[in-house]
Design a protein around this motif. Structure first.
Motif, short mmCIF file in Angstrom:
data_model
loop_
_atom_site.label_atom_id
_atom_site.label_comp_id
_atom_site.label_asym_id
_atom_site.label_seq_id
_atom_site.Cartn_x
_atom_site.Cartn_y
_atom_site.Cartn_z
N ARG A 1 34.89 38.98 13.56
CA ARG A 1 34.56 39.64 14.82
C ARG A 1 33.36 40.59 14.64
N GLU A 2 33.35 41.31 13.53
CA GLU A 2 32.26 42.27 13.26
C GLU A 2 30.91 41.56 13.13
N LEU A 3 30.88 40.46 12.33
CA LEU A 3 29.60 39.81 12.05
C LEU A 3 29.14 38.87 13.17
N ALA B 1 38.45 29.23 6.56
CA ALA B 1 38.75 30.30 5.60
C ALA B 1 40.15 30.13 5.01
N LEU B 2 41.14 29.87 5.86
CA LEU B 2 42.53 29.77 5.39
C LEU B 2 42.74 28.50 4.56
N TRP B 3 42.02 27.42 4.91
CA TRP B 3 42.10 26.18 4.12
C TRP B 3 41.53 26.40 2.71
N PRO C 1 44.78 37.08 6.97
CA PRO C 1 44.17 36.50 8.18
C PRO C 1 43.65 37.55 9.16
N GLU C 2 44.36 38.65 9.31
CA GLU C 2 43.92 39.69 10.26
C GLU C 2 42.64 40.37 9.78
#
Length: 729
Positions: A18-20, A721-723, A10-11
């Motif tokens: 954050r970057e994109l 994403a996590l799902w 997750p991190e």
């Protein structure tokens, strides 16, 4: 078999997002006056506005950057940024005057008491020369800053400003408010000047609004500020059954031309609905006389006056049917009073030829300097292109045909200098400029990049074309094909197979273009392939493609998506055991259909504000006509659906397949959604829970249909994403 590496921490996912998400979007541009140097060279300034997500402040930050262009009126000799970016605070609208000597700004300020106030400012050279608190004048309500009604238009003489605001409402108070003590005559006069007498019992009167994203907009009025005297007047003469907007001054400043939308018997949602009945009107400033300039049975919007002030071009649709369609480009001649169709609706694309105009708006400045040609952007299949149209001959020429594959949007045209935005699925927006070549030589255009953006490493993409299998051809509309854009991670282990996320677009009459979009790019960098599907019914493929879908939603569009999925699973290194769906609105409708109709194909599903039951949506949405039109029924504002129509709407809905659903479903709901009411998602959530299907629902206060608040968007992505990671193991 070894699987392709997938980012699961997750991190690390949050760091990638954050970057994109820091790549800014380019929203507008304007070109300053032309300056001639003592050596005979010419230069001008280009002012651009950008928007960027600020995760810490949980808001979209607006900033500006300026560029210098040295040119010889045909080509760019030298260009350079002029200084760094500067954040813009509180600006709702801004417009340069025709000469470029002044700039008008509508600004929102929140005072120490938390009250919002609106100011209209005039800037000149290096100072602010006017700042008028419109709120204090009490001539009208809030000024409209949206791109549906809103405008900020200078008179040609640069002495007056025209804008649209909410009509002033009578002050209201309770029947039981204690009577104020008697005042002296002098105090009474002062009080009367300060405020109107309040009306009892009007506190809770319902004011109908224009729906999704226009919830505070009900009764727009045209307002004029006299810059010299600071006096604001509300224009008389607009018919009571018409809501005015998109206004500008006539030649000679004798009156105002505006688009007027019918709002009787009641208002329907206007955002993304280019088929609402409307027309062009002219109101005379001296007598208050209002006249119709065009027919009154169509949908008309985006009127634009030519530089020589002789002609007005505008877009036109049928005033019924699908919410977005192939449009006509029409022209009204101010002096002959004649209306002509410059570019008509294109039913079907000839081999490699122009597919028609699909634009929600024309650029505010779209005319070439010759007052003969018009530049605009439009979807052409899965690509957004720039085109130039000759209003005399009706000929259409692409300004981007030989350019690298990607999508373009025009920001402004001034003295034949074009400012445009270019991006691709793996490259954030670039700022491009070029001079429009003379008529007949448009293909010789030479684009120069002012603000470079590098492609994102690790993403490859292409456009795929599909034919429906023989049994799925629509007999009324044979010969139609459709497309999908496939993004894939560049690195693929020889034995690896990539998990696939399938995304059908919403609308259903909209289109995915080959442009930069945040979610697909981040998913692809995580290790997913992403398939963006333009099923039959999408814009950019001819009007027949639009017309073939109403009456067939829930079957034809669903099968088109499935055809795309089966094809790419066979042709690409993708894992058929790890396929998920991600869709919003009508894309959520299709996703819920697909997990019910093809439960073996999909292992996970994420839907954002999905339509799940057209029958139960019809009474609570701002677009009830959509529910009937897409189910193949006629819409009548005065008629209630009969039992057969209720049944038909239900039978087109994914709710009928809920018993077959196996895939775990994540629902993301905007609490303030007026388009697809939140109860739609709740209805599906309860149905899944009752059947033991794993379901999770995220509820976003303060968010509407788009779920585009920075906090909702970022939290939403992490949960998506996590799902997907959890359920595609």
């Amino acid at each position: 078999m070894e699987e392709a590496a997938l980012l699961i921490d997750p991190e690390e996912i949050a760091a990638l997002y954050r970057e994109l998400c820091q790549f800014p979007s380019l929203s507008s541009a304007c070109i300053g006056p032309e300056v001639t140097t003592q050596y005979g060279g010419k230069y001008c300034n280009i002012y651009t506005e950008w928007s960027q997500r600020d995760l810490e402040r949980a808001e979209n930050v607006k900033f500006c950057r300026q560029y210098l262009i040295f040119h010889d009126s045909q080509s760019i000799v030298f260009s350079s940024p002029s200084g760094n970016c500067t954040e813009i605070k509180g600006e709702l609208l801004s417009r340069d005057s025709p000469s470029g000597a002044q700039k008008a700004v509508l600004r929102k300020i929140t005072n120490s008491k938390g009250e919002e106030k609106q100011f209209l400012e005039v800037w000149e050279k290096s100072r602010k020369v006017k700042s008028i608190e419109l709120t204090a004048l009490e001539k009208h309500g809030q000024v409209y800053e949206d791109d549906q009604f809103g405008c900020l238009a200078w008179s040609h003489s640069e002495t007056h400003l025209l804008y649209v605001a909410e009509k002033k409402r009578p002050k209201a108070e309770s029947f039981f408010k204690p009577k104020a003590p008697e005042l002296s005559n002098e105090e009474e006069l002062t009080k009367a000047e300060r405020r109107d007498k309040a009306v009892k019992g009007e506190q809770f009167v319902f004011y109908e609004d224009w729906g999704e994203t226009l919830v505070s907009k009900s009764v727009p009025v045209l307002c004029v500020l006299d810059i010299e005297s600071n006096n604001v007047s509300v224009l008389e003469g607009v018919p009571d059954h018409i809501s005015p907007g998109q206004a500008f001054w006539t030649p000679g400043d004798t009156g105002v031309v505006f688009t007027g939308w019918w709002h009787e018997p009641f208002r329907l949602g206007l955002r993304h609905c280019t088929q609402r009945r409307s027309a062009l009107f002219y109101v005379d400033l001296t007598g208050g006389r209002c006249e119709l300039l065009t027919g009154d049975t169509k949908a008309i919007w985006s009127p634009r006056l030519s530089p020589d002030q002789c002609r007005i071009v505008y877009l036109e649709n049928q005033a019924s049917g699908p919410h977005q369609q192939c449009s006509r480009l029409c022209m009204y001649d101010w002096y002959t009073k004649l209306t002509s169709v410059i570019v008509d609706v294109v039913p079907r694309q000839s081999q490699g030829e122009f597919t028609g105009i699909y634009s929600t708006t024309l650029p505010e400045r779209c005319w070439a300097a010759d007052s003969q040609r018009v530049v605009l952007d439009t979807a052409q299949r899965s690509r957004q292109e720039l085109i130039v149209i000759d209003t005399l001959s009706g000929s259409v020429c692409s300004l981007t045909k030989g350019c690298p594959l990607g999508s373009w949007a025009i920001l402004t045209v001034d003295r034949d200098l074009l400012v445009a935005r270019f991006s691709t699925p793996n490259c954030p927006p670039k700022l491009m400029v070029a001079f429009l070549p003379p008529a007949g030589k448009e293909t010789e255009i030479n684009w120069v990049c002012l603000e470079e953006a590098s492609p994102i490493q690790g993403i490859t993409w292409d456009v795929r074309t599909f034919q429906p299998p023989p049994e799925q051809i629509n007999p009324q509309y044979e010969g139609l094909d459709f497309e999908a854009i496939l993004l894939r991670p560049t690195q693929i282990p020889q034995t690896g197979k990539i998990p696939l996320v399938v995304t059908p677009h919403g609308g259903p009459h909209s289109v995915f273009t080959t442009s930069w979009t945040l979610y697909p790019a981040v998913l692809c960098r995580m290790g997913f392939a992403v398939l963006l599907v333009n099923y039959r019914g999408s814009l950019g493929f001819g009007q027949d493609c639009v017309d073939c879908l109403p009456g067939n939603v829930g079957s034809q569009d669903v099968k088109d998506v499935q055809v795309c999925v089966q094809n790419v699973l066979e042709e690409d290194p993708l894992n058929p055991q790890r396929v998920a769906l991600l869709g919003g609105s009508h894309g959520g409708f299709l996703s819920c259909h697909l997990i019910g109709q093809y439960p073996e194909t999909y292992k996970a599903c994420v839907v954002r504000n999905p339509v799940v039951n057209i029958a139960s949506m019809v009474g609570s949405t701002d677009i009830p006509d959509w529910c009937l039109t897409e189910a193949g029924l006629e819409y009548d504002q005065a008629a209630l659906p009969d039992p057969a129509q209720w049944t038909k709407m239900l039978l087109h809905s994914p709710m009928q397949y809920v018993d077959k659903v196996q895939a775990p479903v994540l629902l993301m709901i905007g609490e303030d959604d007026r388009r697809v009411p939140p109860k739609q998602g709740l209805e599906y959530y309860h149905a899944l829970k009752a059947r033991g299907v794993p379901a999770r629902m995220l509820w976003y206060p303060g968010n509407n249909h788009a779920l585009s608040g920075v906090e909702a968007e970022s939290d939403g992505f992490m949960n998506i994403a996590l799902w997907l990671i959890k359920h595609l193991k």
